[in-house]
Design an enzyme around this catalytic site. Sequence first.
Site, PDB file in Angstrom:
ATOM      1  N   CYS A 242       0.802  -1.226   0.000  1.00  0.00           N
ATOM      2  CA  CYS A 242       0.000   0.000   0.000  1.00  0.00           C
ATOM      3  C   CYS A 242       0.832   1.272   0.000  1.00  0.00           C
ATOM      4  O   CYS A 242       0.285   2.359  -0.196  1.00  0.00           O
ATOM      5  CB  CYS A 242      -0.943  -0.008   1.203  1.00  0.00           C
ATOM      6  SG  CYS A 242      -2.052  -1.438   1.258  1.00  0.00           S
ATOM      7  N   HIS A 321      12.617   1.570   4.916  1.00  0.00           N
ATOM      8  CA  HIS A 321      12.491   0.143   4.583  1.00  0.00           C
ATOM      9  C   HIS A 321      13.046  -0.678   5.745  1.00  0.00           C
ATOM     10  O   HIS A 321      14.212  -0.550   6.099  1.00  0.00           O
ATOM     11  CB  HIS A 321      13.257  -0.170   3.306  1.00  0.00           C
ATOM     12  CG  HIS A 321      12.773  -1.399   2.601  1.00  0.00           C
ATOM     13  ND1 HIS A 321      12.608  -2.616   3.228  1.00  0.00           N
ATOM     14  CD2 HIS A 321      12.383  -1.591   1.307  1.00  0.00           C
ATOM     15  CE1 HIS A 321      12.166  -3.507   2.358  1.00  0.00           C
ATOM     16  NE2 HIS A 321      12.012  -2.907   1.191  1.00  0.00           N
ATOM     17  N   HIS A 406      -2.626  19.602   6.845  1.00  0.00           N
ATOM     18  CA  HIS A 406      -3.486  18.486   6.450  1.00  0.00           C
ATOM     19  C   HIS A 406      -2.692  17.177   6.502  1.00  0.00           C
ATOM     20  O   HIS A 406      -1.488  17.154   6.225  1.00  0.00           O
ATOM     21  CB  HIS A 406      -4.041  18.694   5.038  1.00  0.00           C
ATOM     22  CG  HIS A 406      -4.708  20.020   4.851  1.00  0.00           C
ATOM     23  ND1 HIS A 406      -5.955  20.302   5.346  1.00  0.00           N
ATOM     24  CD2 HIS A 406      -4.277  21.158   4.226  1.00  0.00           C
ATOM     25  CE1 HIS A 406      -6.283  21.554   5.033  1.00  0.00           C
ATOM     26  NE2 HIS A 406      -5.279  22.090   4.362  1.00  0.00           N
ATOM     27  N   HIS A 410      -2.798   6.709   5.195  1.00  0.00           N
ATOM     28  CA  HIS A 410      -3.309   5.575   4.424  1.00  0.00           C
ATOM     29  C   HIS A 410      -4.491   4.916   5.126  1.00  0.00           C
ATOM     30  O   HIS A 410      -4.398   4.531   6.296  1.00  0.00           O
ATOM     31  CB  HIS A 410      -2.198   4.553   4.207  1.00  0.00           C
ATOM     32  CG  HIS A 410      -2.679   3.223   3.712  1.00  0.00           C
ATOM     33  ND1 HIS A 410      -3.469   3.084   2.594  1.00  0.00           N
ATOM     34  CD2 HIS A 410      -2.493   1.966   4.206  1.00  0.00           C
ATOM     35  CE1 HIS A 410      -3.742   1.798   2.413  1.00  0.00           C
ATOM     36  NE2 HIS A 410      -3.170   1.111   3.378  1.00  0.00           N
ATOM     37  N   HIS A 439     -14.549   4.748   4.986  1.00  0.00           N
ATOM     38  CA  HIS A 439     -15.984   4.493   5.053  1.00  0.00           C
ATOM     39  C   HIS A 439     -16.606   4.444   3.656  1.00  0.00           C
ATOM     40  O   HIS A 439     -17.410   3.549   3.362  1.00  0.00           O
ATOM     41  CB  HIS A 439     -16.666   5.580   5.882  1.00  0.00           C
ATOM     42  CG  HIS A 439     -18.140   5.407   6.031  1.00  0.00           C
ATOM     43  ND1 HIS A 439     -19.052   5.902   5.125  1.00  0.00           N
ATOM     44  CD2 HIS A 439     -18.878   4.762   6.985  1.00  0.00           C
ATOM     45  CE1 HIS A 439     -20.274   5.599   5.503  1.00  0.00           C
ATOM     46  NE2 HIS A 439     -20.190   4.905   6.632  1.00  0.00           N
ATOM     47  N   ASN A 443     -10.435   0.190   1.748  1.00  0.00           N
ATOM     48  CA  ASN A 443      -8.983   0.242   1.565  1.00  0.00           C
ATOM     49  C   ASN A 443      -8.692   0.034   0.085  1.00  0.00           C
ATOM     50  O   ASN A 443      -8.811  -1.080  -0.424  1.00  0.00           O
ATOM     51  CB  ASN A 443      -8.311  -0.843   2.420  1.00  0.00           C
ATOM     52  CG  ASN A 443      -6.793  -0.809   2.316  1.00  0.00           C
ATOM     53  OD1 ASN A 443      -6.232  -0.150   1.443  1.00  0.00           O
ATOM     54  ND2 ASN A 443      -6.125  -1.523   3.191  1.00  0.00           N
TER      55      ASN A 443
END
Length: 513
Positions: A242, A321, A406, A410, A439, A443
Amino acid sequence: MDVGDGVKIGQRQASTPAYRRRLPDFLQSVNLKYVKLGYHYLITHLLTLLSIPLMAMIVVEASRTSWEDVRQIWIHLQYNLVSVLVCSVVLVFASTVYIISRPRPVYLVDYACYRAPDALRVPFSTFMEYSTQAGKFDESALEFQRKILSRSGIGDETCAPEAMHCHPPQPSMAGAREETELVMFGALDTLFKNTSVKPKEIGILVVNCSTFNPTPSLSAIIVNKYKLRGNIRTYNLGGMGCSAGVIAIDLARDMLQVHGGSYAVVVSTENITQNWYFGNKKSMLITNCLFRVGGAAVLLSNKSSDRGRSKYKLVHIVRTHRGAGDRAFRCIYQEQDETGMVGISLPKDLMAIAGEALKTNITTLGPVVLPISEQLLFFATLIAKRLFNYTKIKPYIPDFKLAFEHFCIHAGGRAVIDALEKNLQLLPIHVEPSRMTLHRFGNTSASSIWYELAYIEAKGRMMKGDRVWQIAFGSGFKCNSAVWQALRDVKPSPRSAWEDCIHRYPVQLPLYD
């Protein structure tokens, strides 16, 4: 004062409303808040405040200088012409080297998020009906999915691919291609319409999709569909989870540093059709409940002429990573269960591993985005804790609300959003875009941060100069951040994914322990 007086005082205190007894604590917190804001303002503008008396002294001294003094200085410079010329040449040379070697600015012209048709919606009841009709889940697995759905923060308007609406579901290579093409082409068509950029003008194409990598590649499918030019530079990223959307932006940025006057398109998507899990292992069933159809296409440019019409400028990218550690490496792992069914396993310690990656990421990001006031507080507590061995001192958590207006976290799940809201001490409005994206769309993997950015724009909250932090987690294990700055007051683009439903948001979500 006798005992009776003490009892009466105690009775009066007991009868005092709770909110009045808490009032001093509230006032203290308010005072501390303004003290901290005052400290932040003082440190941030310290150089400016110190320069005011210095400038006043210069003005006073300049007023005392006579024209005769000025004439003497000019005569002195005339006799040192060689020195002046040498200094001028050095200054011009240094300026030229700086201009040539500095990084090219990268602008985000516009982006588009795919909006699936209403026919593909899967409300809770429909999802459970499809799972039951599949005939592959035992009662325990069905109950587990029902529990995950009820606590996930996902609404009834999320969408599943066409293959999942068959009875029973029919995952296939053809269905997977159909899903991916529907999402990619839908987002790209909207992007090209909104920007009036012709496909032939695209010089760089980066596509990321973690679990579906056919031959020819997804980037080749796009080249064939839009008949892109023959010398286009294409890249296909797979298996990165993701957080691959930020990686794709980073790759496109690096390419734009090399190739001047270019457009780069980044396409982020995921495929569900061939990755639906039909076994009963609970750690693999979570992905079925959370992932939904979605994708985004982003247009980047390094042309100075595009600054005026662009929405954002790319400021920073920080990638972390943790794959060197076995525990982090196997955190999100695609494998077969005991019956041979393929799925992606999510362990119970996922959030702990994500927290470690986040800590490393913000340790690198913090010094380049946080104001000096927060950095001083952080290092002061760190030194006090280490040098003076004050074990009772808690590590200072920098206030990232001073660095960003802002946040696009994810939308991996309710637990991810809750954890970052708590650990970064964010307000409900800061995580609202993530919660509402989860919502409404579920995902959508690497593209979720773009749905969140579109939500902020649709709400009319993005003002010129505002800074946005996009942060995502992915398999490997990775934590990646991208920082953007608004170049103008940003309004939602036509055909936005939130266009016909933003008036209904935010919605009230149920609370769970």
